[in-house]
Motif scaffolding. Sequence first.
Motif, PDB file in Angstrom:
ATOM      1  N   ARG A 184     -44.207  37.180  47.950  1.00  0.00           N
ATOM      2  CA  ARG A 184     -42.757  37.261  47.779  1.00  0.00           C
ATOM      3  C   ARG A 184     -42.126  37.748  49.077  1.00  0.00           C
ATOM      4  O   ARG A 184     -42.673  38.621  49.772  1.00  0.00           O
ATOM      5  N   ARG A 185     -40.954  37.189  49.352  1.00  0.00           N
ATOM      6  CA  ARG A 185     -40.207  37.558  50.563  1.00  0.00           C
ATOM      7  C   ARG A 185     -38.784  37.868  50.125  1.00  0.00           C
ATOM      8  O   ARG A 185     -38.056  36.977  49.677  1.00  0.00           O
ATOM      9  N   ILE A 186     -38.394  39.151  50.212  1.00  0.00           N
ATOM     10  CA  ILE A 186     -37.084  39.530  49.662  1.00  0.00           C
ATOM     11  C   ILE A 186     -36.285  40.388  50.635  1.00  0.00           C
ATOM     12  O   ILE A 186     -36.839  41.034  51.536  1.00  0.00           O
ATOM     13  N   ARG A 187     -34.970  40.375  50.387  1.00  0.00           N
ATOM     14  CA  ARG A 187     -34.069  41.323  51.044  1.00  0.00           C
ATOM     15  C   ARG A 187     -33.905  42.490  50.068  1.00  0.00           C
ATOM     16  O   ARG A 187     -33.168  42.376  49.087  1.00  0.00           O
ATOM     17  N   PRO A 188     -34.566  43.609  50.290  1.00  0.00           N
ATOM     18  CA  PRO A 188     -34.500  44.716  49.337  1.00  0.00           C
ATOM     19  C   PRO A 188     -33.153  45.436  49.426  1.00  0.00           C
ATOM     20  O   PRO A 188     -32.730  45.844  50.507  1.00  0.00           O
ATOM     21  N   LEU A 189     -32.499  45.584  48.289  1.00  0.00           N
ATOM     22  CA  LEU A 189     -31.151  46.165  48.289  1.00  0.00           C
ATOM     23  C   LEU A 189     -31.076  47.527  47.612  1.00  0.00           C
ATOM     24  O   LEU A 189     -30.215  48.333  47.940  1.00  0.00           O
ATOM     25  N   ASP A 204     -34.388  37.291  46.521  1.00  0.00           N
ATOM     26  CA  ASP A 204     -35.575  36.503  46.864  1.00  0.00           C
ATOM     27  C   ASP A 204     -35.144  35.456  47.896  1.00  0.00           C
ATOM     28  O   ASP A 204     -34.313  34.587  47.611  1.00  0.00           O
ATOM     29  N   VAL A 205     -35.681  35.556  49.103  1.00  0.00           N
ATOM     30  CA  VAL A 205     -35.253  34.682  50.197  1.00  0.00           C
ATOM     31  C   VAL A 205     -35.550  33.227  49.884  1.00  0.00           C
ATOM     32  O   VAL A 205     -34.721  32.330  50.127  1.00  0.00           O
ATOM     33  N   ASP A 206     -36.717  32.944  49.344  1.00  0.00           N
ATOM     34  CA  ASP A 206     -37.104  31.560  49.082  1.00  0.00           C
ATOM     35  C   ASP A 206     -36.309  30.952  47.929  1.00  0.00           C
ATOM     36  O   ASP A 206     -35.929  29.780  47.970  1.00  0.00           O
ATOM     37  N   ALA A 207     -36.038  31.771  46.896  1.00  0.00           N
ATOM     38  CA  ALA A 207     -35.281  31.258  45.750  1.00  0.00           C
ATOM     39  C   ALA A 207     -33.780  31.412  45.946  1.00  0.00           C
ATOM     40  O   ALA A 207     -32.991  30.815  45.204  1.00  0.00           O
ATOM     41  N   ASP A 208     -33.384  32.231  46.938  1.00  0.00           N
ATOM     42  CA  ASP A 208     -31.964  32.526  47.198  1.00  0.00           C
ATOM     43  C   ASP A 208     -31.270  33.002  45.915  1.00  0.00           C
ATOM     44  O   ASP A 208     -30.215  32.507  45.529  1.00  0.00           O
ATOM     45  N   ALA A 209     -31.907  33.979  45.264  1.00  0.00           N
ATOM     46  CA  ALA A 209     -31.367  34.494  44.006  1.00  0.00           C
ATOM     47  C   ALA A 209     -31.784  35.955  43.826  1.00  0.00           C
ATOM     48  O   ALA A 209     -32.789  36.401  44.398  1.00  0.00           O
TER      49      ALA A 209
END
Length: 330
Positions: A184-189, A204-209
């Motif tokens: 998983r590749r995410i922008r953690p908020l 989720d960067v890949d799912a853009d959601a």
Amino acid sequence: MAARIPAEERLTNLVVALMATEIGLTKQQILDNVSGYRQRADAGTRADALEKMFERDKDELRTLGVPIETIGDPSDPNDLREARYRIPQAEYDLPSDIEFSSAELAVLRLAGSVWSAESVSADAQSGVRKIRALGIDGDEPIIGFAPRITARDAGFAPLQDAIEKCRVVVFDYLKPGEDAPRRRRIRPLALVDYAARWHVFGIDVDADADRMFLLSRITGDVTITNETFAPGLRDGAGERALAGLDRVAAENTALLEVTPGTEAALRLGRRATAAPQGIRVPFVDLHILADEIASYGPEVRVVEPAPLRDAVIARLRAVIESHTDPEEAR
């Protein structure tokens, strides 16, 4: 020789006990049940010495600003032989005119979330159970009076660092029912504590959601990359995450039959509502609830939903199989 309970721990346990009851505790109930006094009493310390210790502790707490209330006989206020003591929780309410900025609220929520019922010492919890066994019921779980932050998942620190630096992270995540973890590749908020479990909320960067991940299901290390994201994405993220978890819990409830007077009844009852057949417990994750219910053994029976019942049965069967000698089973 009396058990050596540090004075600061004794004071903490006293605060916990006095906040655990609405009607208050007598001096004797405190000396018999609160850790720090109880051990000394068991070791033979004289009653008058224990009473003097309690009076000193009470005065010290009041000096520190803890509002200990004395409830005496209304017909004879000066007669304190059967007086009860308590700490009214309303005295801890903040004035209504105090306002906090969004950033201040975020810090307060994070600080508050690492103080949990589990952070109270075992002796303090034992004392509260003894007090409740006397028929003196507490009105709220006691939270945050023993500053011991519970052990966190390994991914907590790097995720917190990544949130502060607005950096994308990469980790492997194993969902229930899947044979292998997925990258998983995410922008953690935001990191949020919900039902005593840490979650990371992000994009989720890949799912853009938006996605929510349970930290205990992260396998391996969390890698902080050099890829950054806009700080504004963090605004209100914690509130959105908790609101989303609340919605999921509101949509999912389990109907359970629980044996009265057991640990399961105590723990599940704190977050349950009464039902004609038992209790209804809201949940976010079926597998986590199944793990908890299975740990209570025969104390709980799942009425519905069926998938939860099946999951609990599968766990109990796995326990039996792990403790069965293959040779004896033949």
